[in-house]
Design an enzyme around this catalytic site. Structure first.
Site, PDB file in Angstrom:
ATOM      1  N   HIS A  73      45.834  31.869  64.614  1.00 18.48           N
ATOM      2  CA  HIS A  73      46.845  32.547  63.793  1.00 18.48           C
ATOM      3  C   HIS A  73      48.075  31.658  63.713  1.00 18.48           C
ATOM      4  CE1 HIS A  73      49.784  35.365  62.338  1.00 18.48           C
ATOM      5  NE2 HIS A  73      50.423  35.419  63.495  1.00 18.48           N
ATOM      6  N   GLU A 104      48.562  39.298  70.107  1.00 16.47           N
ATOM      7  CA  GLU A 104      47.600  39.467  69.006  1.00 16.47           C
ATOM      8  C   GLU A 104      46.148  39.391  69.495  1.00 16.47           C
ATOM      9  OE1 GLU A 104      48.932  40.612  66.589  1.00 16.47           O
ATOM     10  OE2 GLU A 104      50.780  39.587  66.028  1.00 16.47           O
ATOM     11  N   HIS A 114      51.928  30.693  61.091  1.00 16.54           N
ATOM     12  CA  HIS A 114      52.893  31.088  60.056  1.00 16.54           C
ATOM     13  C   HIS A 114      53.198  29.876  59.157  1.00 16.54           C
ATOM     14  CE1 HIS A 114      54.678  33.945  63.411  1.00 16.54           C
ATOM     15  NE2 HIS A 114      53.495  34.361  62.980  1.00 16.54           N
TER      16      HIS A 114
HETATM   17  P1  13P Z   1      52.606  36.001  70.651  1.00 18.85           P
HETATM   18  O1  13P Z   1      53.788  35.236  71.208  1.00 18.85           O
HETATM   19  O2  13P Z   1      52.391  37.290  71.400  1.00 18.85           O
HETATM   20  O3  13P Z   1      51.365  35.133  70.603  1.00 18.85           O
HETATM   21  O4  13P Z   1      52.947  36.437  69.167  1.00 18.85           O
HETATM   22  C1  13P Z   1      53.251  35.473  68.197  1.00 18.85           C
HETATM   23  C2  13P Z   1      52.937  35.912  66.822  1.00 18.85           C
HETATM   24  O5  13P Z   1      52.759  35.076  65.944  1.00 18.85           O
HETATM   25  C3  13P Z   1      52.823  37.357  66.529  1.00 18.85           C
HETATM   26  O6  13P Z   1      52.155  37.579  65.319  1.00 18.85           O
HETATM   27 ZN    ZN Z   2      52.430  35.921  63.881  1.00 13.77          ZN
END
Ligand code: 13P
Ligand code: ZN
Length: 271
Positions: free
Chosen positions: A139, A116, A141
């Site tokens: 970023h 990302e 989740h």
């Molecule tokens: P990466 O492992 O490349 O950081 O990706 C994780 C992720 O959350 C993708 O949106």
């Molecule tokens: Zn992600």
């Protein structure tokens, strides 16, 4: 030269990834962080001429040429950053041509920065224009924020309004609200460009049915932004199916914003 593992920027980075994992926001390799470092802080710990390898960025980051970033590795697990930061993260400089990362430390197993990175670096460019002190893009989740994506309209005004209603302090913590992108293919330059466009006006951007981006001056501030959204989303998910007897009124949110002197999105209230 002092050991980089003792650097305050590594210690706070490790603490942040561990906290995010502990909260269940970053399963497996989910999530990524980029932290803009000052040249003088990097120079205390690393030889600035000691480029280990050059990694193509895959997009033009000329606006960040010469800048240093500490970034989580792609495919790496937040839960493992603490025990082995040098494999799970890396420090690089954006080359003068704006097209390569010059690796100075980390990605020890031959890995590289998060997939990302376009969204991160493009967001840094956008946020630095809005706030020259911005240093972090993160970023994640987070569970309830993600859950809310499936049951709430993905409309910036309505989504922000619902979050603001869930905790008294929300409008004070993110008066600028939350930007929203529809579901898009992640890991691409296109989602990076779309995220950066939103970052021109928001410090928080929801990626529809994927997760959230936050930005800020420090890791703590940025973590706190996402944490506050997540708390509000949790209250929403715990109450959305129950009859609502009480609510924080729009006039009260206005009162809060005015009392704390924050510049809030007036068009996100219904007054
Ligand atoms: P990466 O492992 O490349 O950081 O990706 C994780 C992720 O959350 C993708 O949106
Ligand atoms: Zn992600």
């Amino acid at each position: 030269m002092a050991n980089v593992l003792n650097a305050p920027f590594i210690r706070s980075f490790v603490k942040t990834t561990s906290n995010m994992y502990r909260l269940g926001w970053d399963e497996r390799n989910g999530g990524n962080i980029s932290y803009l470092l000052k040249e003088e802080e990097v120079a205390e710990y690393l030889d600035l001429n000691g480029v280990i390898r050059t990694i193509p960025l895959g997009f033009d980051a000329k606006a960040l040429a010469g800048k240093y970033f500490l970034v989580t590795g792609t495919g790496k697990y937040f839960k493992n950053v603490e025990e082995d930061p040098e494999t799970n993260a890396g420090i690089f400089r954006i080359a003068a041509n704006g097209l390569d990362a010059e690796l100075l430390w980390g990605y020890k197993d031959g890995g590289k920065f998060t997939s990302e990175l376009p969204a991160h670096l493009m967001s840094h460019i956008a946020r630095l224009k809005a706030d020259p002190e911005n240093r972090v893009v993160l970023h994640s989740h987070p569970t309830y924020t993600l859950a809310m994506n499936f049951v709430h309209e993905l409309d910036e005004k309505k989504f922000t309004h619902t979050l603001w209603e869930m905790c008294t302090e929300c409008i004070v913590v993110f008066p600028d609200g939350v930007g929203i992108l529809p579901w898009m293919l992640c890991g691409t330059n296109s989602i990076g460009e779309a995220t950066a466009k939103k970052m021109e006006e928001f410090r928080l951007v929801v990626w529809g049915m994927h997760g959230i981006y936050g930005s800020g001056k420090t890791l703590d501030e940025t973590f706190g932004l996402v944490e506050t959204v997540e708390k509000a989303a949790q209250i929403y998910m715990l109450t959305a199916h129950l009859p609502r007897l009480n609510t924080i009124k729009d006039s009260e949110m206005k009162e809060l914003a005015e009392f704390f002197g924050v510049n809030y999105r007036k068009d996100f209230l219904n007054l």
